[in-house]
Design a protein around this motif. Structure first.
Motif, short mmCIF file in Angstrom:
data_model
loop_
_atom_site.label_atom_id
_atom_site.label_comp_id
_atom_site.label_asym_id
_atom_site.label_seq_id
_atom_site.Cartn_x
_atom_site.Cartn_y
_atom_site.Cartn_z
N LYS B 46 0.84 -1.21 0.00
CA LYS B 46 0.00 0.00 0.00
C LYS B 46 0.88 1.25 0.00
CE LYS B 46 -1.92 -1.24 3.84
NZ LYS B 46 -1.16 -2.49 4.05
N SER B 47 1.84 1.26 0.91
CA SER B 47 2.73 2.43 0.94
C SER B 47 3.51 2.55 -0.35
CB SER B 47 3.70 2.32 2.12
OG SER B 47 3.00 2.22 3.32
N VAL B 48 3.94 1.42 -0.89
CA VAL B 48 4.69 1.47 -2.13
C VAL B 48 3.82 2.02 -3.26
CG1 VAL B 48 5.83 0.05 -3.88
CG2 VAL B 48 6.28 -0.38 -1.48
N PHE B 90 3.29 10.97 5.12
CA PHE B 90 3.98 9.69 5.11
C PHE B 90 3.61 8.88 6.34
CE2 PHE B 90 6.49 12.28 2.31
CZ PHE B 90 6.84 11.39 1.31
N GLN B 91 3.85 7.56 6.20
CA GLN B 91 3.45 6.66 7.28
C GLN B 91 4.11 7.04 8.60
OE1 GLN B 91 3.67 2.55 6.20
NE2 GLN B 91 2.63 1.88 8.03
N ASP B 92 5.39 7.45 8.55
CA ASP B 92 6.04 7.80 9.81
C ASP B 92 6.25 9.31 9.95
OD1 ASP B 92 7.82 7.91 7.83
OD2 ASP B 92 9.17 6.37 8.58
N LEU B 168 -2.70 10.12 2.08
CA LEU B 168 -2.49 9.89 3.51
C LEU B 168 -2.10 8.44 3.73
CD1 LEU B 168 -5.74 11.64 4.78
CD2 LEU B 168 -3.48 12.65 4.57
N ASP B 169 -1.00 8.22 4.43
CA ASP B 169 -0.61 6.85 4.74
C ASP B 169 -0.88 6.59 6.21
OD1 ASP B 169 0.41 4.32 4.73
OD2 ASP B 169 2.26 4.85 3.68
N GLU B 170 -1.90 5.85 6.48
CA GLU B 170 -2.32 5.51 7.85
C GLU B 170 -2.39 6.74 8.74
OE1 GLU B 170 -0.76 2.03 9.49
OE2 GLU B 170 -0.59 1.02 7.56
N PRO B 171 -3.27 7.68 8.39
CA PRO B 171 -3.34 8.94 9.14
C PRO B 171 -3.81 8.77 10.57
CG PRO B 171 -5.16 8.79 7.60
CD PRO B 171 -4.24 7.64 7.30
MG MG Z 1 2.62 1.09 4.79
#
Ligand code: MG
Ligand code: ATP
Lengths: 375, 266
Positions: B46-48, B90-92, B168-171
């Motif tokens: 998903k992030s990719v 980003f996720q982090d 949004l990555d895992e907001p």
């Molecule tokens: Mg991810």
């Protein structure tokens, strides 16, 4: 789509502000200036006709909200007409976000600020000296512990760092020493030839390379190469909380990170120094042969007469001490990194500067010591 | 503008890292103005996918169009202009560690729009409060924030230019339930009033339920289904059943009541 803008006019019912175009962040600079310049003098009420606005984003809505608030504070009755429902929603959203900004502390007057900086700097120096001393104690204790219980040493890590700081440094240390030997021989020859004493160039090269130049150059190169690498490696681990993670897993960063690195430098620096001595003499000997016609045989014979084994040992005794200091500072600065990328850079620079400084100070101390004991 | 216009079009996408193929022949359409939720197991890419769409990863094959433009062949200057129209969380978090939160938000305002400093300050403090950070967070450095606060600060930075398209990555990961609900509301409101399109990777069933118009499921290196929550609940694929009918899902969606709520909205 048109740029955001507005016009004001006086109509029958009072003042009217007509807005149109894109009230968004792209046009916010101009809108901001225009709205700040809005002259409420003489107005009793202001009616906003905003139906022509095409796009109202948070920046535009903020400007509108701010203006409304300021006008209300000035006692001017405002009403909003023709606002589209989605723009209305945006305005409400922004109103939620309008909180008084936290007070920024007043900056000190310039003179006081300079004094405060000076004071803080002095305290910092003291704190850093304390930290260095404390870390020195901790590392010494760790080293003693490792001697008593050699199994505690992370052998793999130690060997890995030995390769990095020792083996991989050979080309650069060798090259620099060789070149300095060449330069020394050439410059010495030019001066000594004037007195017909060219053969003494061998004394010059022998004593200076073995006692001082070999070890100092090695230490400076290693401080630049490895001291900085230690600080940056440990520092970026600090940024990502890896060192904290290590502690929570019951692993001592001292054993895992610091001791293998410092020990590797303590072992590698004498070896590098020996190699640098050889290369320095080689460079000097070659130059002596080329420029002064001192044959290798004669060079070795003169060398034998002019330097004692102590000249060599003086350099070699200093090497592990310098290695220890460079490793100590590199690791300490790494562990002092705060949370940011910038602080990794700052501490890395400090590691190199402080290590070179301390190496030179210690070299001076050694000189005094050796002259007192007469070698 | 056509309400149903496609804003992101992915066709035949293939991405790989060395010998590991992450996506193979992946197709996806995201329509203007919708909130699309991307779900899938950990490590399904998903992030990719998100990074590939915004051009941070080079696909091995396939075509990606954003705003109707193929990023791979766009000249640099055009690309930069396009990049200003989207925001990425980003996720982090990926905050600039040597800048304060307020400065992180202002970077784009300063670099792209050259806004005067007082206005930048106002916009930054507005965004800070909007994403639910305390007002004094603006002067803090990322390392001085909690995990959830970093996430919010990242969102504030993604929103700095009021983009049309938000990735949004895992907001809501790392937010408390109240904060997560407020976040859902914020996204909903922004989406309504700005006609925002949101591409959201999430595992948060509440978020999926509350704000996603459509959900895309990533599995077996492809998007296997795209549809509404209702479609998901009715889908026979075993992983999807497990995901939307597992114990956590039942709790979050409140089983029959949840179904009713979905009906109301659609
Ligand atoms: Mg991810
Ligand atoms: N830079 C990279 N180099 C090599 N492999 C990578 C890289 N980035 C991701 N991967 C691999 O691609 C796969 C998909 O990763 P991705 O980060 O997209 O997962 P995800 O679906 O976002 O998972 P999660 O829900 O846990 O965030 C993983 O198997 C990962 O190992």
């Amino acid at each position: 789509m048109a740029a955001g803008g507005f016009s004001t006019s006086q109509e029958r019912g009072g003042w009217v502000l007509r807005g149109g175009g894109r009230w968004d962040v792209e046009h916010s600079a101009a809108l901001d200036a225009a709205l700040r310049a809005l002259e409420p003098a003489g107005m009793r009420s202001l009616s906003f006709r905003l139906g022509e606005i095409e796009r109202l984003d948070t920046a535009g809505a903020w400007l509108l909200h701010r203006t409304l608030r300021q006008l209300a504070a000035a006692g001017i009755a405002c009403d909003l007409a023709e606002l589209r429902p989605e723009h209305q929603a945006m305005l409400e959203q922004v109103a939620i976000g309008d909180r008084p900004a936290p007070a920024v502390p007043e900056p000190l007057p310039p003179l006081l600020a300079v004094i405060a900086r000076l004071g803080r700097g002095a305290l910092d120096v003291r704190r850093e000296a304390e930290q260095l001393l404390g870390f020195f104690g901790a590392v010494s204790a760790g080293l003693l512990r490792t001697i008593v219980q050699p199994r505690r040493l992370r052998f793999t890590s130690f060997v890995f760092h030995l390769e990095r700081v020792g083996l991989n440094a050979l080309p650069i240390v060798g090259l620099i020493s060789f070149l300095i030997g060449v330069v020394l021989a050439y410059q010495g020859a030019v001066q000594l030839q004037r007195f017909g004493a060219q053969v003494f160039v061998v004394n010059l090269i022998g004593v200076s390379v073995l006692r001082e130049i070999g070890i100092l150059l090695t230490a400076i190169v290693v401080a630049g190469r490895s001291g900085s690498a230690f600080a940056a490696q440990i520092g970026s681990m600090m940024v990502h909380q890896e060192v904290d993670a290590m502690r929570t897993l019951g692993l001592d960063p001292m054993d895992m990170l610091v001791l293998p690195r410092i020990l590797a430098l303590v072992i590698a620096l004498p070896l590098l120094c020996f190699y640098a001595d050889l290369m320095g003499l080689l460079g000097g000997g070659m130059m002596a042969w080329l420029v002064l016609d001192i044959s290798p045989g004669l060079f070795i014979e003169r060398l034998n007469q002019s330097v004692t084994v102590w000249s060599f040992l003086v350099g070699m005794i200093k090497a592990p001490v310098f290695g220890f200091v460079i490793g100590l500072i590199g690791c300490l600065e790494g562990l002092r990194v705060g949370g940011s990328a910038e602080s990794v850079g700052r501490q890395t620079t400090r590691a190199v500067v402080a290590a070179i400084f301390l190496v030179i100070v210690l070299d001076a101390v050694f000189s005094i010591f050796f002259s007192l004991v007469g070698v | 503008m056509n309400a149903d216009a496609v804003i992101i079009r992915v066709r035949g996408l293939k991405t790989r890292f060395g010998r590991q193929v992450v996506h193979d022949d992946l197709d996806l359409d995201v329509r203007r103005g919708e909130v699309i939720g991307i779900v899938g197991g950990s490590g399904t890419g998903k992030s990719v996918l998100l990074r590939t769409i915004v051009g941070l990863n080079r696909p091995a094959a396939g075509r990606i169009e954003v705003f109707g433009q193929d990023l791979a062949v766009l000249p640099e200057a055009e690309r930069r202009r396009l990049e200003r129209r989207w925001g990425v969380l980003f996720q982090d978090g990926a905050l600039f560690s040597s800048l304060t939160v307020a400065q992180n938000i202002q970077v784009a305002l300063r670099e792209h729009l050259h806004l005067p400093q007082p206005l930048q300050d106002e916009i930054a403090s507005l965004k800070i409060v909007l994403v639910g950070l305390p007002a004094d967070a603006g002067g803090k450095f990322p390392s001085e924030l909690s995990g959830g606060m970093r996430k919010r600060a990242g969102l504030a930075r993604a929103l700095a230019l009021d983009p049309e398209l938000l990735f949004l990555d895992e907001p809501t990961a790392g937010l408390d339930p109240i904060g997560a609900a407020a976040f859902d509301q914020l996204i909903r409101r922004l989406q309504r009033s700005l006609n925002l399109t949101v591409f959201m990777v999430t595992h948060d069933l509440d978020s999926l339920h509350a704000i996603c118009d459509r959900i895309a499921v990533l599995a077996e290196r492809r998007v296997i289904v795209v549809g509404t929550m209702r479609d998901m609940l009715a889908h026979p694929h075993p992983w999807i059943r497990e995901y939307f009918h597992g114990p956590r899902a039942r709790a979050a969606l409140g089983a029959p009541a949840g179904l009713a709520a979905v009906d109301d909205r659609s």
